[in-house]
Design a protein around this motif. Structure first.
Motif, PDB file in Angstrom:
ATOM      1  N   LEU A 188       0.744  -1.031  -0.542  1.00 38.39           N
ATOM      2  CA  LEU A 188       0.082  -0.020  -0.328  1.00 38.39           C
ATOM      3  C   LEU A 188       0.695   0.990  -0.041  1.00 38.39           C
ATOM      4  CD1 LEU A 188      -2.743  -1.054   2.666  1.00 38.39           C
ATOM      5  CD2 LEU A 188      -3.559  -1.388  -0.332  1.00 38.39           C
ATOM      6  N   ALA A 189       0.958   2.052  -1.488  1.00 37.55           N
ATOM      7  CA  ALA A 189       1.317   3.514  -0.852  1.00 37.55           C
ATOM      8  C   ALA A 189       1.103   4.386  -0.141  1.00 37.55           C
ATOM      9  CB  ALA A 189       0.925   4.397  -2.873  1.00 37.55           C
ATOM     10  N   SER A 190      -0.837   3.891   0.562  1.00 36.80           N
ATOM     11  CA  SER A 190      -1.404   4.929   1.150  1.00 36.80           C
ATOM     12  C   SER A 190      -2.617   4.051   1.867  1.00 36.80           C
ATOM     13  CB  SER A 190      -1.723   5.850   0.399  1.00 36.80           C
ATOM     14  OG  SER A 190      -2.510   6.729   1.890  1.00 36.80           O
ATOM     15  N   THR A 191      -3.327   4.298   3.158  1.00 39.79           N
ATOM     16  CA  THR A 191      -4.284   3.637   3.984  1.00 39.79           C
ATOM     17  C   THR A 191      -4.837   4.252   3.499  1.00 39.79           C
ATOM     18  OG1 THR A 191      -3.069   4.210   5.480  1.00 39.79           O
ATOM     19  CG2 THR A 191      -2.415   2.303   5.415  1.00 39.79           C
ATOM     20  N   TYR A 192      -4.934   5.305   3.465  1.00 42.91           N
ATOM     21  CA  TYR A 192      -5.853   6.674   3.462  1.00 42.91           C
ATOM     22  C   TYR A 192      -7.247   6.329   2.070  1.00 42.91           C
ATOM     23  CZ  TYR A 192      -8.448  10.771   3.088  1.00 42.91           C
ATOM     24  OH  TYR A 192     -10.125  11.909   3.162  1.00 42.91           O
ATOM     25  N   ARG A 193      -8.396   5.631   2.594  1.00 44.62           N
ATOM     26  CA  ARG A 193      -9.808   5.731   2.190  1.00 44.62           C
ATOM     27  C   ARG A 193      -9.055   3.773   0.952  1.00 44.62           C
ATOM     28  NH1 ARG A 193     -10.435   8.326  -3.392  1.00 44.62           N
ATOM     29  NH2 ARG A 193     -12.360   8.370  -2.783  1.00 44.62           N
ATOM     30  N   GLN A 194      -8.495   3.323   1.967  1.00 44.97           N
ATOM     31  CA  GLN A 194      -8.537   2.136   1.645  1.00 44.97           C
ATOM     32  C   GLN A 194     -10.105   1.098   2.155  1.00 44.97           C
ATOM     33  OE1 GLN A 194      -6.432   0.222  -0.371  1.00 44.97           O
ATOM     34  NE2 GLN A 194      -5.524   1.688  -1.398  1.00 44.97           N
ATOM     35  N   PRO A 195     -10.310   0.456   1.574  1.00 38.29           N
ATOM     36  CA  PRO A 195     -11.954  -0.370   2.367  1.00 38.29           C
ATOM     37  C   PRO A 195     -10.600  -1.021   3.235  1.00 38.29           C
ATOM     38  CG  PRO A 195     -11.343  -1.010  -0.074  1.00 38.29           C
ATOM     39  CD  PRO A 195     -10.084   0.129   0.024  1.00 38.29           C
ATOM     40  N   MET A 196     -11.452  -0.930   4.640  1.00 33.86           N
ATOM     41  CA  MET A 196     -11.646  -1.617   6.134  1.00 33.86           C
ATOM     42  C   MET A 196     -10.968  -2.684   5.686  1.00 33.86           C
ATOM     43  SD  MET A 196     -11.341   0.608   8.330  1.00 33.86           S
ATOM     44  CE  MET A 196     -10.013  -0.248   9.765  1.00 33.86           C
ATOM     45  N   ASP A 197     -11.625  -3.718   5.188  1.00 26.65           N
ATOM     46  CA  ASP A 197     -11.026  -5.256   5.468  1.00 26.65           C
ATOM     47  C   ASP A 197      -9.458  -5.392   4.761  1.00 26.65           C
ATOM     48  OD1 ASP A 197     -12.156  -4.051   3.038  1.00 26.65           O
ATOM     49  OD2 ASP A 197     -12.232  -6.471   2.040  1.00 26.65           O
ATOM     50  N   VAL A 198      -8.691  -4.488   3.307  1.00 22.09           N
ATOM     51  CA  VAL A 198      -7.972  -4.477   3.167  1.00 22.09           C
ATOM     52  C   VAL A 198      -6.463  -3.747   4.073  1.00 22.09           C
ATOM     53  CG1 VAL A 198      -5.828  -2.967   1.505  1.00 22.09           C
ATOM     54  CG2 VAL A 198      -8.726  -4.539   0.406  1.00 22.09           C
ATOM     55  N   VAL A 199      -7.340  -2.530   5.382  1.00 18.92           N
ATOM     56  CA  VAL A 199      -6.470  -2.858   6.083  1.00 18.92           C
ATOM     57  C   VAL A 199      -6.390  -3.175   7.171  1.00 18.92           C
ATOM     58  CG1 VAL A 199      -6.225  -0.469   8.475  1.00 18.92           C
ATOM     59  CG2 VAL A 199      -7.377   0.594   5.733  1.00 18.92           C
ATOM     60  N   GLU A 200      -7.420  -3.813   8.073  1.00 17.31           N
ATOM     61  CA  GLU A 200      -7.279  -5.014   8.643  1.00 17.31           C
ATOM     62  C   GLU A 200      -6.539  -5.956   8.535  1.00 17.31           C
ATOM     63  OE1 GLU A 200     -12.084  -4.207  10.491  1.00 17.31           O
ATOM     64  OE2 GLU A 200     -11.944  -5.986   9.448  1.00 17.31           O
ATOM     65  N   ALA A 201      -6.324  -6.328   7.083  1.00 13.60           N
ATOM     66  CA  ALA A 201      -5.590  -7.417   6.328  1.00 13.60           C
ATOM     67  C   ALA A 201      -4.196  -7.369   7.034  1.00 13.60           C
ATOM     68  CB  ALA A 201      -6.120  -8.277   5.286  1.00 13.60           C
ATOM     69  N   LYS A 202      -4.050  -6.207   6.114  1.00 14.19           N
ATOM     70  CA  LYS A 202      -2.433  -5.512   6.251  1.00 14.19           C
ATOM     71  C   LYS A 202      -1.886  -5.593   7.006  1.00 14.19           C
ATOM     72  CE  LYS A 202      -2.326  -5.797   1.780  1.00 14.19           C
ATOM     73  NZ  LYS A 202      -1.923  -6.801   0.696  1.00 14.19           N
ATOM     74  N   PHE A 203      -2.687  -4.481   8.203  1.00 18.81           N
ATOM     75  CA  PHE A 203      -2.303  -4.583   9.618  1.00 18.81           C
ATOM     76  C   PHE A 203      -1.902  -6.208  10.825  1.00 18.81           C
ATOM     77  CE2 PHE A 203      -3.455  -4.317  14.495  1.00 18.81           C
ATOM     78  CZ  PHE A 203      -2.652  -3.651  14.255  1.00 18.81           C
TER      79      PHE A 203
END
Length: 375
Positions: A188-203
């Motif tokens: 991810l270049a940025s997490t802003y405006r990424q779908p929440m399931d993507v943010v959680e998975a990458k976390f």
């Protein structure tokens, strides 16, 4: 080169020309050096959204038209608003997306680490949050990593959200982190405006990589303030609750500390301490300590390994590290001297493999065993 009627995506690589310099006049190179920019320079950057209350809010444009250079880590985006304390963004003209041999646009997701399943139990993991950007989160983690690593504790560090920046990455390695990763390592270049399931998975992926690296303790930075959309939702997610044992809160003043601590406790999080910019003032420290009932720690106190280990609940890990340090050194035979050949910035023996090279010939950072190299 791919140009014409194409719609850029977050993470797509683009070749662009500097039209007019503005706020950002440097660009970070893969080795961490900040190169000076000039009008008409050509640069390779990445499309990405940005959320920065001290600088810009920006979004990936719908076309390859003129746009702006909004972060020195290499982010191209269209500015929607800016903090009036800074200059207008550097203007750039996209020339075309970079593509592979089949004409497919290259995206940093193509170079990301692959997800791993934890092979060992997750060590104690503490997150650092703050009121907003520039509240002292990175300095907090840097201080903890420095003190604990000098005492022999293997600390894994990660920045889980935000906009790509090399500074946070390199400073943690310089402080002695056992492993440092951020969201760019997982595509991810940025997490802003990424779908929440993507943010959680990458976390989860980031913490799993730290765990498999053999870190004895993990520190996680969550960017921006606790009211920023992705951060706010992440704090309420089951993924965050299941992988983070406690949090530390950074604030610029006592009022911000009280509000942040109260909000986090209402969400059910265990808050260990307050720190951040407010610790520059003894009066602010006293105010925050009295109002929150929590320890308020300066950078120097965070660097104290004994105090940090007690705060973080890892005194056993610190004791084990001290025992390891006390073990007698193993005597090793001196290796025979061989002729050396200078290879670029490296010196290597002809009999030994040369260092692995990354983009532009610089060494690639260490990656977890069995996973592909980071871009």
């Amino acid at each position: 080169m791919i140009s014409g009627a194409v719609r850029p995506r977050s993470g797509d690589l683009v070749l662009a020309r500097i039209v007019q310099l503005g706020h950002h006049r440097h660009i970070e190179q893969p080795n961490g050096r900040r190169a000076v920019l000039h009008d008409d320079d050509e640069i390779i950057v990445t499309y990405g959204d940005r959320y920065a209350t001290d600088q810009y809010e920006s979004r990936v444009p719908a076309t390859l038209g003129d746009t702006q250079f909004v972060a020195s880590g290499g982010i191209a985006s269209q500015v929607l608003s800016r903090n009036m304390a800074i200059r207008r963004a550097t203007e750039i003209e996209p020339i075309g997306l970079l593509g592979d041999a089949k004409g497919r646009p290259l995206n940093i997701l193509d170079f990301s680490l692959q997800p791993v399943a934890p092979e060992v139990p997750r060590p104690r993991t503490v997150a650092v949050l703050g009121t907003a950007m520039s509240s002292g989160k990175t300095t907090t983690i840097h201080s903890l990593v420095h003190g604990l690593s000098k005492a022999g504790v293997s600390v894994g560090a990660t920045k889980a959200t935000g906009t790509g920046s090399g500074n946070d990455y390199w400073c943690m390695l310089d402080a002695g982190a056992h492993m440092m990763l951020d969201f760019t390592d997982v595509g991810l270049a940025s997490t802003y405006r990424q779908p929440m399931d993507v943010v959680e998975a990458k976390f989860a992926e980031l913490i799993n990589h730290l765990t498999n690296s053999g870190a004895a303790f993990n520190l996680v930075e969550v960017a921006d303030g606790i009211y920023q959309d992705e951060t706010s939702r992440l704090l309420e997610s089951s993924v965050f609750r299941s992988m983070v044992d406690a949090v530390i809160f950074a604030a610029p003043d006592s009022m911000g500390a009280v509000a942040g601590v109260s909000h986090l406790k209402n969400l059910g999080h265990s808050v260990l301490a307050v720190t951040g910019l407010l610790t520059r003032s003894p009066l602010a420290i006293r105010e925050a300590a009295a109002a929150t009932g929590l320890p308020v720690l300066t950078r120097e106190e965070l660097t104290d390994a004994v105090r940090a280990a007690s705060l973080l609940g890892i005194r056993d890990i610190l004791a084990a590290a001290a025992e390891d340090e006390a073990q007698p050194a193993v005597e090793v035979q001196e290796a025979p001297v061989t002729s050396e050949v200078l290879i670029g910035p490296f010196t290597a023996s002809p009999e030994q493999p040369q260092p692995r090279r990354g983009l532009f010939g610089f060494p690639r950072p260490a990656t977890p065993s069995g996973s592909p190299d980071a871009w």
